[in-house]
Design an enzyme around this catalytic site. Structure first.
Site, PDB file in Angstrom:
ATOM      1  N   CYS A 184      31.892 -19.208  28.725  1.00  0.00           N
ATOM      2  CA  CYS A 184      32.921 -19.809  28.026  1.00  0.00           C
ATOM      3  C   CYS A 184      33.523 -20.984  28.680  1.00  0.00           C
ATOM      4  O   CYS A 184      32.754 -21.644  29.847  1.00  0.00           O
ATOM      5  CB  CYS A 184      33.932 -18.731  27.925  1.00  0.00           C
ATOM      6  SG  CYS A 184      34.883 -18.182  29.394  1.00  0.00           S
ATOM      7  N   ARG A 195      36.995 -14.720  28.312  1.00  0.00           N
ATOM      8  CA  ARG A 195      35.888 -14.175  27.196  1.00  0.00           C
ATOM      9  C   ARG A 195      34.354 -13.876  28.005  1.00  0.00           C
ATOM     10  O   ARG A 195      33.918 -12.829  27.824  1.00  0.00           O
ATOM     11  CB  ARG A 195      35.658 -15.232  26.164  1.00  0.00           C
ATOM     12  CG  ARG A 195      36.822 -15.276  25.249  1.00  0.00           C
ATOM     13  CD  ARG A 195      36.736 -16.568  24.413  1.00  0.00           C
ATOM     14  NE  ARG A 195      36.493 -17.850  25.023  1.00  0.00           N
ATOM     15  CZ  ARG A 195      36.382 -19.221  24.447  1.00  0.00           C
ATOM     16  NH1 ARG A 195      36.081 -18.908  23.104  1.00  0.00           N
ATOM     17  NH2 ARG A 195      36.410 -20.025  25.030  1.00  0.00           N
ATOM     18  N   ASP A 204      39.679 -18.209  22.025  1.00  0.00           N
ATOM     19  CA  ASP A 204      39.985 -18.052  23.221  1.00  0.00           C
ATOM     20  C   ASP A 204      41.355 -17.505  23.233  1.00  0.00           C
ATOM     21  O   ASP A 204      42.413 -17.860  22.837  1.00  0.00           O
ATOM     22  CB  ASP A 204      39.982 -19.466  24.041  1.00  0.00           C
ATOM     23  CG  ASP A 204      39.999 -19.447  25.521  1.00  0.00           C
ATOM     24  OD1 ASP A 204      40.496 -18.376  25.968  1.00  0.00           O
ATOM     25  OD2 ASP A 204      39.669 -20.443  25.982  1.00  0.00           O
TER      26      ASP A 204
END
Length: 160
Positions: free
Chosen positions: A22, A28, A131
């Site tokens: 990420c 994440r 996100d």
């Protein structure tokens, strides 16, 4: 890096390596790493996570990501954000990003490859996993990641 012994797939897969990627490697991708490690605790996989940026290098898992993992009984440990390198990429079997921006940035680092996937591809979707650093929807993000990780594990298991 956590190596987990396995009775069922070690002879077929060896040390399959799965990387989650990420932007900053504090929300994440480490959530996906720890979820997948929990799902694959009986497998012989190497599962790690990385960033495409330098912004959070060395930082631990974001506290709200820790909270959602803890709430869902997913074990985690001290995590230090790190940026993916070509060497990391080349050693992996699967490299899995969370969104189109991660995909774009990863391709700038390592080039185009057939082993790069978006996590939601494993549930038949091209949707980004937003996100939670920005959305603040950590529970929703966790659920999306877990659903896709379950599908990823099923895909890998069915290849054996």
């Amino acid at each position: 890096m956590q190596r987990i012994a396995c009775k069922s797939v070690a002879k077929d897969v060896g040390n399959m390596k799965i990387l989650f990627v990420c932007h900053g490697n504090i929300c994440r991708s480490p959530m996906a790493e720890f979820i997948m490690k929990d799902l694959c605790k009986n497998e012989n996989y190497i599962i790690e996570s990385f960033a495409t940026s330098y912004e959070e290098i060395g930082n631990d898992l974001y506290y709200l990501a820790k909270n959602v993992l803890k709430k869902n009984n997913i074990p985690y440990k001290l995590h230090k954000a790190r940026r993916i390198t070509k060497e990391d990429f080349n050693s992996a079997d699967y490299v899995i990003v969370m969104d189109d921006n991660n995909l774009f940035n990863l391709k700038r680092i390592v080039g185009i490859s057939s082993k790069i996937y978006k996590l939601n591809n494993f549930i038949g979707s091209n949707k980004d996993i937003d996100d939670p650093w920005y959305t603040r929807k950590f529970d929703e993000c966790f659920n999306e990641i877990k659903t896709a990780c379950i599908a990823l594990k099923e895909k890998i298991d069915n290849k054996l």
